[in-house]
Design a protein around this motif. Structure first.
Motif, mmCIF file in Angstrom:
data_model
loop_
_atom_site.group_PDB
_atom_site.id
_atom_site.type_symbol
_atom_site.label_atom_id
_atom_site.label_comp_id
_atom_site.label_asym_id
_atom_site.label_seq_id
_atom_site.Cartn_x
_atom_site.Cartn_y
_atom_site.Cartn_z
ATOM 1 N N HIS A 53 30.056 12.340 -49.569
ATOM 2 C CA HIS A 53 30.333 12.071 -48.153
ATOM 3 C C HIS A 53 29.069 12.289 -47.313
ATOM 4 O O HIS A 53 28.134 12.963 -47.754
ATOM 5 C CB HIS A 53 31.388 13.056 -47.621
ATOM 6 C CG HIS A 53 32.776 12.822 -48.094
ATOM 7 N ND1 HIS A 53 33.543 13.819 -48.659
ATOM 8 C CD2 HIS A 53 33.551 11.714 -48.072
ATOM 9 C CE1 HIS A 53 34.745 13.330 -48.952
ATOM 10 N NE2 HIS A 53 34.774 12.058 -48.618
ATOM 11 N N THR A 93 34.464 5.457 -47.305
ATOM 12 C CA THR A 93 34.654 4.977 -45.926
ATOM 13 C C THR A 93 34.083 3.573 -45.816
ATOM 14 O O THR A 93 32.920 3.360 -46.176
ATOM 15 C CB THR A 93 33.944 5.937 -44.950
ATOM 16 O OG1 THR A 93 34.625 7.198 -44.990
ATOM 17 C CG2 THR A 93 33.946 5.409 -43.527
ATOM 18 N N SER A 105 30.228 5.141 -47.102
ATOM 19 C CA SER A 105 30.146 5.769 -48.417
ATOM 20 C C SER A 105 31.092 5.048 -49.356
ATOM 21 O O SER A 105 31.681 4.024 -49.007
ATOM 22 C CB SER A 105 30.561 7.238 -48.289
ATOM 23 O OG SER A 105 31.948 7.305 -48.030
ATOM 24 N N ASP A 131 33.233 12.128 -44.034
ATOM 25 C CA ASP A 131 32.178 11.184 -43.651
ATOM 26 C C ASP A 131 31.878 11.211 -42.160
ATOM 27 O O ASP A 131 31.076 10.395 -41.691
ATOM 28 C CB ASP A 131 32.577 9.761 -44.071
ATOM 29 C CG ASP A 131 32.158 9.469 -45.504
ATOM 30 O OD1 ASP A 131 31.053 9.874 -45.894
ATOM 31 O OD2 ASP A 131 32.953 8.853 -46.238
ATOM 32 N N GLY A 147 29.488 8.159 -42.142
ATOM 33 C CA GLY A 147 28.884 7.724 -43.397
ATOM 34 C C GLY A 147 29.584 6.491 -43.934
ATOM 35 O O GLY A 147 30.809 6.452 -44.000
#
Ligand code: CIR
Length: 263
Positions: free
Chosen positions: A160, A131, A128, A115, A126
């Motif tokens: 990602h 994350t 996501s 990410d 990111g």
């Protein structure tokens, strides 16, 4: 010296985590052969390949990118969003400790290296399924002192941030604009993936001592052509079995500069 930390494909790869792909049977011997070609491509571009200890019981251990962010000044060990992947971090920490001071993301933060897109001192991160905001703000606090700026980016429809966008030259990104908003990356030049190849945005830019090149999956020929038309030198690698595990070319290494005296 350009170092590429890699790790052998685990015999258990078929039990990998999956987010956006159906579980297709993986030919693990084929994935191992692809990985050997990938390491060879890295060597051909001047990288010194350093093998992290194998983790045969951890299916996704080949995707070392997710376990750390390696910068000139420091390495940040991540806390991967998928709990099955967290045990991958310790053996990578031992390898990286020979090169860099180490920092860590702590609970409740989660962060996958996939990410993080670093462009100069900007770290696009990111947000996501892997994350979270806590991981992102820990990363910012850990790196403030070196003046890195963490910029959150929403990611939709892919695993990602680097499934959606990667760097392919100093001022050029390869992007699928349906997974991530292109405005986030202004004023960089953007190359769009070919419409028939939505998952083709993951390329590994290697800008060592030789001619800068892009290691790139051979199964995305239309996007490869776009890269070449944009003046990129493409080194194609077979990657269909690793792709079934949602792995791309950035995921399989941690690439960084180290002094020639390093181990
Ligand atoms: C996972 O879902 O975590 C693995 N099967 C694939 C990870 C790929 N890593 C990456 O894109 N950085």
């Amino acid at each position: 010296m350009l170092v590429a930390v890699t790790r052998a494909v685990s015999p258990t790869l078929a039990d990998c985590e999956l987010m956006h792909r159906p579980r297709d049977p993986i030919n693990v011997a084929g994935a191992m052969a692809e990985h050997a070609c990938y390491e060879e491509a890295l060597r051909s571009l001047g990288a010194t390949v350093v093998n992290a200890p194998p983790e045969p019981a951890l299916p996704d251990a080949v995707f070392v990118e997710d376990t750390a962010l390696v910068l000139d000044e420091v390495a940040v060990l991540t806390r991967p969003g998928a709990p099955t992947r967290r045990p991958e971090v310790e053996s990578i920490a031992r390898v990286l400790s020979a090169y860099k001071p180490l920092l860590r993301i702590e609970p409740p933060g989660t962060l996958d290296g996939g990410d993080i897109l670093r462009v100069g001192r900007t770290l696009y991160v990111g947000v996501s399924s892997r994350t979270n905001r806590a991981g992102l703000s820990q990363l910012q606090s850990l790196l403030n002192k070196w003046c890195y700026e963490v910029t959150p980016v929403e990611v939709n429809g892919c695993l990602h941030l680097k499934s959606a966008v990667t760097q392919v030259a100093e001022q050029m990104l390869l992007i699928n604009a349906s997974y991530v908003r292109p405005e986030c990356f202004a004023p960089m030049e953007l190359i769009e993936v070919a419409p028939a190849e939505p998952d083709a945005a993951n390329a590994l830019w290697v800008s060592g001592e030789g001619e800068a090149s892009v290691i790139y999956p051979a199964h995305y020929p239309q996007t490869a052509e776009r890269l070449e038309r944009a003046g990129r030198r493409v080194v194609a690698v077979p990657s269909t079995e690793l792709a079934k595990a949602e792995g791309g070319v950035t995921c399989c290494s941690l690439l960084f500069d180290a002094p020639p005296s390093a181990p």
